[in-house]
Design a protein around this motif. Structure first.
Motif, mmCIF file in Angstrom:
data_model
loop_
_atom_site.group_PDB
_atom_site.id
_atom_site.type_symbol
_atom_site.label_atom_id
_atom_site.label_comp_id
_atom_site.label_asym_id
_atom_site.label_seq_id
_atom_site.Cartn_x
_atom_site.Cartn_y
_atom_site.Cartn_z
ATOM 1 N N ARG A 184 0.849 -1.189 0.000
ATOM 2 C CA ARG A 184 0.000 0.000 0.000
ATOM 3 C C ARG A 184 0.882 1.237 0.000
ATOM 4 O O ARG A 184 1.873 1.309 0.721
ATOM 5 C CB ARG A 184 -0.894 0.024 1.227
ATOM 6 N N CYS A 185 0.501 2.210 -0.803
ATOM 7 C CA CYS A 185 1.231 3.471 -0.885
ATOM 8 C C CYS A 185 1.076 4.221 0.434
ATOM 9 O O CYS A 185 -0.020 4.294 0.996
ATOM 10 C CB CYS A 185 0.684 4.312 -2.036
ATOM 11 N N VAL A 186 2.166 4.763 0.940
ATOM 12 C CA VAL A 186 2.159 5.487 2.217
ATOM 13 C C VAL A 186 1.342 6.773 2.104
ATOM 14 O O VAL A 186 0.689 7.182 3.051
ATOM 15 C CB VAL A 186 3.613 5.803 2.652
ATOM 16 N N CYS A 246 -1.168 7.761 -0.573
ATOM 17 C CA CYS A 246 -2.574 7.694 -0.993
ATOM 18 C C CYS A 246 -3.274 6.402 -0.560
ATOM 19 O O CYS A 246 -4.503 6.327 -0.616
ATOM 20 C CB CYS A 246 -2.679 7.839 -2.512
ATOM 21 N N GLY A 247 -2.543 5.382 -0.157
ATOM 22 C CA GLY A 247 -3.157 4.140 0.307
ATOM 23 C C GLY A 247 -3.541 3.176 -0.803
ATOM 24 O O GLY A 247 -4.099 2.118 -0.544
ATOM 25 N N GLN A 248 -3.246 3.507 -2.057
ATOM 26 C CA GLN A 248 -3.578 2.646 -3.181
ATOM 27 C C GLN A 248 -2.631 1.447 -3.224
ATOM 28 O O GLN A 248 -1.446 1.565 -2.939
ATOM 29 C CB GLN A 248 -3.478 3.438 -4.475
ATOM 30 N N SER A 249 -3.146 0.275 -3.607
ATOM 31 C CA SER A 249 -2.306 -0.917 -3.750
ATOM 32 C C SER A 249 -1.466 -0.793 -5.007
ATOM 33 O O SER A 249 -1.924 -0.289 -6.023
ATOM 34 C CB SER A 249 -3.170 -2.164 -3.850
ATOM 35 N N TYR A 302 5.981 4.025 -2.247
ATOM 36 C CA TYR A 302 4.988 4.857 -2.916
ATOM 37 C C TYR A 302 4.578 4.245 -4.253
ATOM 38 O O TYR A 302 5.379 3.608 -4.922
ATOM 39 C CB TYR A 302 5.555 6.257 -3.185
#
Length: 120
Positions: free
Chosen positions: A71-73, A75-78, A88
Protein backbone atom coordinates in the motif's frame (compact mmCIF):
# COMPACT_ATOMS: atom_id res chain seq x y z
CA UNK A 1 -12.49 -12.60 -6.74
CA UNK A 2 -15.16 -10.28 -5.42
CA UNK A 3 -18.24 -9.13 -7.35
CA UNK A 4 -16.87 -5.82 -8.73
CA UNK A 5 -13.76 -7.65 -9.96
CA UNK A 6 -15.99 -10.32 -11.49
CA UNK A 7 -17.98 -7.66 -13.38
CA UNK A 8 -14.79 -6.06 -14.75
CA UNK A 9 -13.52 -9.50 -15.76
CA UNK A 10 -16.82 -10.30 -17.55
CA UNK A 11 -16.46 -7.12 -19.62
CA UNK A 12 -12.95 -8.18 -20.61
CA UNK A 13 -14.12 -11.64 -21.72
CA UNK A 14 -15.76 -10.02 -24.74
CA UNK A 15 -12.32 -8.73 -25.83
CA UNK A 16 -10.98 -12.30 -26.13
CA UNK A 17 -10.37 -13.39 -29.72
CA UNK A 18 -11.68 -16.88 -28.89
CA UNK A 19 -15.02 -15.62 -27.52
CA UNK A 20 -17.94 -16.08 -29.91
CA UNK A 21 -21.46 -15.28 -28.62
CA UNK A 22 -20.86 -16.91 -25.23
CA UNK A 23 -18.92 -19.85 -26.64
CA UNK A 24 -15.20 -20.58 -26.69
CA UNK A 25 -13.69 -21.36 -30.08
CA UNK A 26 -10.68 -23.14 -28.50
CA UNK A 27 -12.88 -25.63 -26.66
CA UNK A 28 -15.13 -26.23 -29.66
CA UNK A 29 -14.71 -29.83 -30.84
CA UNK A 30 -17.65 -29.92 -33.22
CA UNK A 31 -20.08 -29.11 -30.44
CA UNK A 32 -20.45 -25.62 -28.99
CA UNK A 33 -18.87 -25.20 -25.56
CA UNK A 34 -19.62 -22.34 -23.15
CA UNK A 35 -16.68 -20.06 -22.39
CA UNK A 36 -15.55 -21.17 -18.92
CA UNK A 37 -14.10 -17.75 -18.08
CA UNK A 38 -17.45 -16.05 -18.60
CA UNK A 39 -19.24 -18.21 -16.01
CA UNK A 40 -16.55 -18.59 -13.34
CA UNK A 41 -15.47 -16.48 -10.36
CA UNK A 42 -11.87 -17.67 -10.77
CA UNK A 43 -9.22 -17.49 -13.49
CA UNK A 44 -9.51 -20.77 -15.36
CA UNK A 45 -8.59 -19.93 -18.95
CA UNK A 46 -4.84 -19.68 -19.60
CA UNK A 47 -5.42 -17.71 -22.80
CA UNK A 48 -7.52 -15.15 -20.92
CA UNK A 49 -4.88 -14.83 -18.20
CA UNK A 50 -1.99 -14.32 -20.66
CA UNK A 51 -3.57 -12.34 -23.48
CA UNK A 52 -6.69 -10.52 -22.25
CA UNK A 53 -6.19 -9.77 -18.54
CA UNK A 54 -3.15 -7.49 -19.14
CA UNK A 55 -5.52 -5.05 -20.88
CA UNK A 56 -6.77 -4.04 -17.39
CA UNK A 57 -3.58 -3.61 -15.32
CA UNK A 58 -5.23 -2.80 -11.96
CA UNK A 59 -7.46 -5.87 -12.20
CA UNK A 60 -4.52 -8.05 -13.23
CA UNK A 61 -2.47 -6.81 -10.30
CA UNK A 62 -5.33 -7.37 -7.85
CA UNK A 63 -5.97 -10.92 -9.05
CA UNK A 64 -2.51 -12.28 -9.78
CA UNK A 65 -0.16 -10.52 -7.36
CA UNK A 66 -2.17 -10.42 -4.11
CA UNK A 67 0.67 -11.64 -1.89
CA UNK A 68 3.21 -9.19 -3.34
CA UNK A 69 1.09 -6.03 -3.21
CA UNK A 70 1.99 -3.07 -0.99
CA UNK A 71 0.00 0.00 0.00
CA UNK A 72 1.23 3.47 -0.88
CA UNK A 73 2.16 5.49 2.22
CA UNK A 74 0.67 8.68 0.75
CA UNK A 75 -2.57 7.69 -0.99
CA UNK A 76 -3.16 4.14 0.31
CA UNK A 77 -3.58 2.65 -3.18
CA UNK A 78 -2.31 -0.92 -3.75
CA UNK A 79 0.66 -1.25 -6.08
CA UNK A 80 3.15 -3.87 -7.21
CA UNK A 81 6.58 -2.76 -5.91
CA UNK A 82 9.66 -2.89 -8.10
CA UNK A 83 11.87 -3.55 -5.07
CA UNK A 84 11.53 -4.38 -1.39
CA UNK A 85 12.22 -0.72 -0.47
CA UNK A 86 9.35 0.80 -2.46
CA UNK A 87 6.93 2.85 -0.33
CA UNK A 88 4.99 4.86 -2.92
CA UNK A 89 2.91 4.13 -6.01
CA UNK A 90 4.24 5.55 -9.30
CA UNK A 91 2.21 8.76 -9.19
CA UNK A 92 3.03 9.58 -5.57
CA UNK A 93 6.70 8.57 -5.99
CA UNK A 94 7.11 11.15 -8.72
CA UNK A 95 5.71 13.92 -6.48
CA UNK A 96 7.65 12.83 -3.37
CA UNK A 97 10.98 12.51 -5.18
CA UNK A 98 10.52 15.90 -6.84
CA UNK A 99 9.90 17.46 -3.39
CA UNK A 100 12.92 15.70 -1.89
CA UNK A 101 15.17 16.88 -4.73
CA UNK A 102 13.93 20.46 -4.34
CA UNK A 103 14.63 20.39 -0.61
CA UNK A 104 18.09 18.90 -1.19
CA UNK A 105 18.98 21.52 -3.80
CA UNK A 106 17.74 24.33 -1.57
CA UNK A 107 19.84 23.04 1.34
CA UNK A 108 22.93 22.69 -0.87
CA UNK A 109 22.56 26.23 -2.22
CA UNK A 110 22.06 27.61 1.29
CA UNK A 111 25.22 25.90 2.57
CA UNK A 112 27.44 27.12 -0.31
CA UNK A 113 26.21 30.69 0.06
CA UNK A 114 24.17 31.02 -3.12
CA UNK A 115 21.04 31.75 -1.11
CA UNK A 116 20.84 34.02 1.88
CA UNK A 117 19.29 32.74 5.04
CA UNK A 118 15.84 34.08 5.80
CA UNK A 119 15.94 37.21 7.91
CA UNK A 120 13.68 37.20 10.97
Amino acid sequence: MNYPQYRRMRKLVHECCNYDNGNCILLDDGEECVCVQSISYSLLCKWFRCAVLPLDRPLETALLFQEELKRCVVCGQSFLPGSNRAKYCKLCAKKIHRGQKTASDRKRRLLCGQLEAKKP
